[in-house]
Design a protein around this motif. Sequence first.
Motif, PDB file in Angstrom:
ATOM      1  N   UNK A 207       0.838  -1.208   0.000  1.00  0.00           N
ATOM      2  CA  UNK A 207       0.000   0.000   0.000  1.00  0.00           C
ATOM      3  C   UNK A 207       0.868   1.251   0.000  1.00  0.00           C
ATOM      4  N   UNK A 208       1.879   1.253   0.858  1.00  0.00           N
ATOM      5  CA  UNK A 208       2.717   2.452   0.967  1.00  0.00           C
ATOM      6  C   UNK A 208       3.582   2.669  -0.271  1.00  0.00           C
ATOM      7  N   UNK A 209       3.795   1.597  -1.029  1.00  0.00           N
ATOM      8  CA  UNK A 209       4.540   1.738  -2.275  1.00  0.00           C
ATOM      9  C   UNK A 209       3.727   2.510  -3.318  1.00  0.00           C
ATOM     10  N   UNK A 210       2.443   2.273  -3.326  1.00  0.00           N
ATOM     11  CA  UNK A 210       1.600   2.869  -4.372  1.00  0.00           C
ATOM     12  C   UNK A 210       0.877   4.129  -3.935  1.00  0.00           C
ATOM     13  N   UNK A 211       0.684   4.276  -2.651  1.00  0.00           N
ATOM     14  CA  UNK A 211      -0.006   5.464  -2.150  1.00  0.00           C
ATOM     15  C   UNK A 211       0.931   6.141  -1.170  1.00  0.00           C
ATOM     16  N   UNK A 212       1.582   7.172  -1.653  1.00  0.00           N
ATOM     17  CA  UNK A 212       2.531   7.851  -0.786  1.00  0.00           C
ATOM     18  C   UNK A 212       1.800   8.847   0.115  1.00  0.00           C
ATOM     19  N   UNK A 213       2.511   9.305   1.136  1.00  0.00           N
ATOM     20  CA  UNK A 213       1.984  10.314   2.051  1.00  0.00           C
ATOM     21  C   UNK A 213       0.738   9.874   2.811  1.00  0.00           C
ATOM     22  N   UNK A 214       0.665   8.620   3.148  1.00  0.00           N
ATOM     23  CA  UNK A 214      -0.456   8.166   3.969  1.00  0.00           C
ATOM     24  C   UNK A 214      -0.051   8.234   5.434  1.00  0.00           C
ATOM     25  N   UNK A 215      -0.845   8.963   6.215  1.00  0.00           N
ATOM     26  CA  UNK A 215      -0.600   9.001   7.659  1.00  0.00           C
ATOM     27  C   UNK A 215      -0.910   7.647   8.275  1.00  0.00           C
ATOM     28  N   UNK A 216      -0.207   7.334   9.338  1.00  0.00           N
ATOM     29  CA  UNK A 216      -0.522   6.095  10.052  1.00  0.00           C
ATOM     30  C   UNK A 216      -1.944   6.142  10.604  1.00  0.00           C
ATOM     31  N   UNK A 217      -2.386   7.350  10.951  1.00  0.00           N
ATOM     32  CA  UNK A 217      -3.752   7.495  11.471  1.00  0.00           C
ATOM     33  C   UNK A 217      -4.801   7.149  10.422  1.00  0.00           C
ATOM     34  N   UNK A 218      -4.417   7.213   9.166  1.00  0.00           N
ATOM     35  CA  UNK A 218      -5.378   6.982   8.080  1.00  0.00           C
ATOM     36  C   UNK A 218      -5.578   5.502   7.792  1.00  0.00           C
ATOM     37  N   UNK A 219      -4.827   4.671   8.492  1.00  0.00           N
ATOM     38  CA  UNK A 219      -4.909   3.234   8.240  1.00  0.00           C
ATOM     39  C   UNK A 219      -5.509   2.528   9.460  1.00  0.00           C
ATOM     40  N   UNK A 220      -6.526   1.749   9.215  1.00  0.00           N
ATOM     41  CA  UNK A 220      -7.040   0.907  10.298  1.00  0.00           C
ATOM     42  C   UNK A 220      -7.007  -0.547   9.851  1.00  0.00           C
ATOM     43  N   UNK A 221      -6.603  -1.394  10.766  1.00  0.00           N
ATOM     44  CA  UNK A 221      -6.435  -2.814  10.449  1.00  0.00           C
ATOM     45  C   UNK A 221      -7.215  -3.645  11.457  1.00  0.00           C
TER      46      UNK A 221
END
Lengths: 86, 86
Positions: free
Chosen positions: B50-64
């Motif tokens: 995900x981080x390879x293809x979508x740069x500048x993602x905050x950790x807060x923006x990811x929920x697992x």
Amino acid sequence: MSLLNYFRPKRTSAASHAKERLQIIVAQRRRGDERSDTLSAMEKDILEVIRKYYINIDSDAISVQLEQNEDDLSVLELNVTLPEDK
Amino acid sequence: MSLLNYFRPKRTSAASHAKERLQIIVAQRRRGDERSDTLSAMEKDILEVIRKYYINIDSDAISVQLEQNEDDLSVLELNVTLPEDK
């Protein structure tokens, strides 16, 4: 169409449920990525992750589908029939 | 429980649909992997993709979320709110 409508059950046959399987669905809603370029590129990387964790998967056991729909919604679906031996 | 029942819509608020977002669902049905070890390990690799293809993602923006249910069914769900700028 709701993003999550994609995740409704499509197949309910007993046979398909009996097999050991892996399903990965990647759904992206993003303006300006109409040709789902990103998901198409991600496909290779996701397959690499699958092959890292599930060895001995035949190419025949993997099916991949990429759909582009209205509302900037792209859906990449990978279905893998897992080998019986771990 | 059917594997695909997991993909039914859960949230239908207008706000959640308006945002640009990515959702990845990995569902595994496999005997003898009750603790969903494989999906738990895959989580890190999928986040890297995900981080390879979508740069500048905050950790807060990811929920697992990782769920283990009856019938040897494990479901890993990642939800990402994408940054507005591409």
